[in-house]
Design an enzyme around this catalytic site. Structure first.
Site, short mmCIF file in Angstrom:
data_model
loop_
_atom_site.label_atom_id
_atom_site.label_comp_id
_atom_site.label_asym_id
_atom_site.label_seq_id
_atom_site.Cartn_x
_atom_site.Cartn_y
_atom_site.Cartn_z
N GLU A 41 -2.69 28.61 39.23
CA GLU A 41 -1.25 28.90 39.16
C GLU A 41 -0.49 28.21 40.28
O GLU A 41 0.62 27.72 40.09
CB GLU A 41 -1.02 30.41 39.19
CG GLU A 41 -1.46 31.14 37.93
CD GLU A 41 -0.71 30.70 36.68
OE1 GLU A 41 0.39 30.12 36.80
OE2 GLU A 41 -1.24 30.91 35.58
N TYR A 124 6.78 34.80 40.07
CA TYR A 124 6.05 34.31 38.90
C TYR A 124 4.54 34.35 39.13
O TYR A 124 3.77 34.85 38.31
CB TYR A 124 6.46 32.89 38.53
CG TYR A 124 5.44 32.25 37.64
CD1 TYR A 124 5.35 32.61 36.30
CD2 TYR A 124 4.49 31.34 38.15
CE1 TYR A 124 4.36 32.08 35.48
CE2 TYR A 124 3.51 30.81 37.34
CZ TYR A 124 3.44 31.19 36.01
OH TYR A 124 2.45 30.68 35.21
N ASP A 142 7.83 31.69 33.22
CA ASP A 142 7.91 30.33 33.76
C ASP A 142 8.83 29.51 32.87
O ASP A 142 9.54 30.05 32.02
CB ASP A 142 6.51 29.70 33.87
CG ASP A 142 5.91 29.36 32.51
OD1 ASP A 142 6.45 29.80 31.46
OD2 ASP A 142 4.88 28.65 32.48
N CYS A 194 6.79 25.14 20.81
CA CYS A 194 8.22 25.31 21.12
C CYS A 194 8.59 24.40 22.28
O CYS A 194 9.03 24.83 23.34
CB CYS A 194 8.50 26.78 21.45
SG CYS A 194 10.25 27.23 21.44
N CYS A 201 8.98 23.97 14.61
CA CYS A 201 9.32 25.29 14.08
C CYS A 201 8.53 25.64 12.83
O CYS A 201 8.23 26.81 12.58
CB CYS A 201 10.82 25.37 13.78
SG CYS A 201 11.87 25.18 15.25
N CYS A 204 5.40 27.41 13.83
CA CYS A 204 5.54 28.41 14.89
C CYS A 204 5.27 29.81 14.33
O CYS A 204 5.83 30.19 13.30
CB CYS A 204 6.94 28.36 15.49
SG CYS A 204 7.22 29.61 16.77
N CYS A 210 12.84 34.08 14.85
CA CYS A 210 13.57 33.29 15.84
C CYS A 210 15.06 33.19 15.50
O CYS A 210 15.46 32.51 14.54
CB CYS A 210 12.97 31.89 15.93
SG CYS A 210 13.76 30.85 17.18
#
Length: 338
Positions: A41, A124, A142, A194, A201, A204, A210
């Protein structure tokens, strides 16, 4: 009761999770290593997965656990980090490792609040470690998550003002069970489906939920407030090469590229003054340009083959390409390959 969107995302992640060296696959049953989760991270902050993989492999081979890293020599860690950028992360990496060993007996704390108290760990990173390594319910946000949430909720408020709305939606979707898999699922969705441009899309798992897609504005989200232009700074960098030896110095521990081995430079400002490390006939080898987070920097590259008695720095045999990117650029300008 789990949200339908969370359920759909979980099913998608079980099939399409990215294979990453620091990750435990969904449904594996193995507990993620907090050290590897933390290290990845930190490395991934403002850096791509592709750029991080080799560094992660080298670090975990050289320093396989937090105690090994805490005992490492500062110069060795900074050298291993060279080229990855944002060098304050490397300094904070050592501070954090040493704090975990000294104050927590080498065991990472399990809660988001306790993790947030460690050096170099922000909101985060604390949330990500808590959720992924310890399965504590934490809201992980994030850049990928921001993009998914703004599109999913059709949040048209520009960033950064939109952050409270984004976090609120992310909070509503974060489950009590397996929050680490959920966090990684949202990040994977943002990284692979995305995406910033031309989101896929049609494949997705959240397409039917959405609001941005339904309104025809998904690709334009997230909105961003106009950025102020970055200031320009200038300076001089001095490359003295004698045979296979170069004159190098260790930069001050605080500030940009702090603690890194580098070629000597002048100050970086709007009107810098020359600051050669010793008297010589310095040859003009052109300029290099580099962009930091808060400003653009242009350095005039000056070189000499004289082995002078420097006011600062020392002569060393090294690979210039192992220096931070700015100085590797300067070396290529001064000594272009033939």
């Amino acid at each position: 009761m789990r949200d339908d969107r969370t359920e759909a995302l979980g099913r998608w992640y079980a099939r399409h999770a990215r294979d990453l060296p620091w990750r435990v696959p969904p449904g594996d049953g193995e507990r993620p290593d907090p050290y590897r989760t933390w290290l990845s991270e930190v490395m991934l902050q403002q850096t791509t997965v592709a750029a991080v993989k080799d560094y992660f492999a080298r670090f975990t081979t050289t320093w396989p656990d937090v105690r090994a890293l805490a005992a490492a020599d500062d110069a060795d860690v900074m050298a291993a980090w060279a080229g990855l950028g944002y060098y304050a992360r490397a300094r904070n990496l050592l501070k954090c490792a040493r704090t975990v060993v000294a104050d927590h007996d080498g065991v990472f704390p399990r809660t988001e609040a306790a993790l947030l108290a460690l050096p170099g760990i922000g909101p985060y990173t604390a949330a990500a470690i808590a959720a992924i390594a310890f399965q504590e319910r934490a809201v992980v946000v994030d850049g990928n998550v921001e993009r998914v949430m703004t599109r999913l909720g059709a949040i048209e408020t520009p960033l950064p003002a939109a952050k409270p709305e984004i976090r609120a939606l992310a909070d509503r979707l974060t489950p009590e069970d397996r929050p680490g898999d959920h966090a990684q699922a949202v990040m994977d969705l943002g990284a692979t489906v995305c995406t910033p441009k031309s989101p896929a899309c049609v494949i997705c798992p959240l397409r039917d939920h959405c609001a941005g897609r339904k309104a025809g504005i998904a690709e334009s989200l997230p909105r961003k407030a106009p950025k102020a232009p970055k200031p320009e700074r200038r300076g001089y960098v001095y490359l003295a090469r004698n045979g296979t030896d170069y004159l190098v110095e260790t930069r001050p521990p605080k500030g940009l590229l702090g603690g890194m081995l580098a070629f000597p430079t002048s100050e970086w400002s709007e009107t810098p003054l020359p600051a050669a490390p010793f008297d010589a006939r310095w040859r003009d080898a052109g300029e290099v340009r580099h962009t930091f987070t808060h400003f653009h920097l242009t350095l005039k590259v000056l070189t000499t083959a004289k082995r002078g008695n420097p006011d600062r720095g020392e002569w060393a045999r090294l690979d210039p390409e192992a220096l931070p990117t700015l100085f590797a650029k300067a070396h290529r300008a001064a000594f272009p390959s033939k």
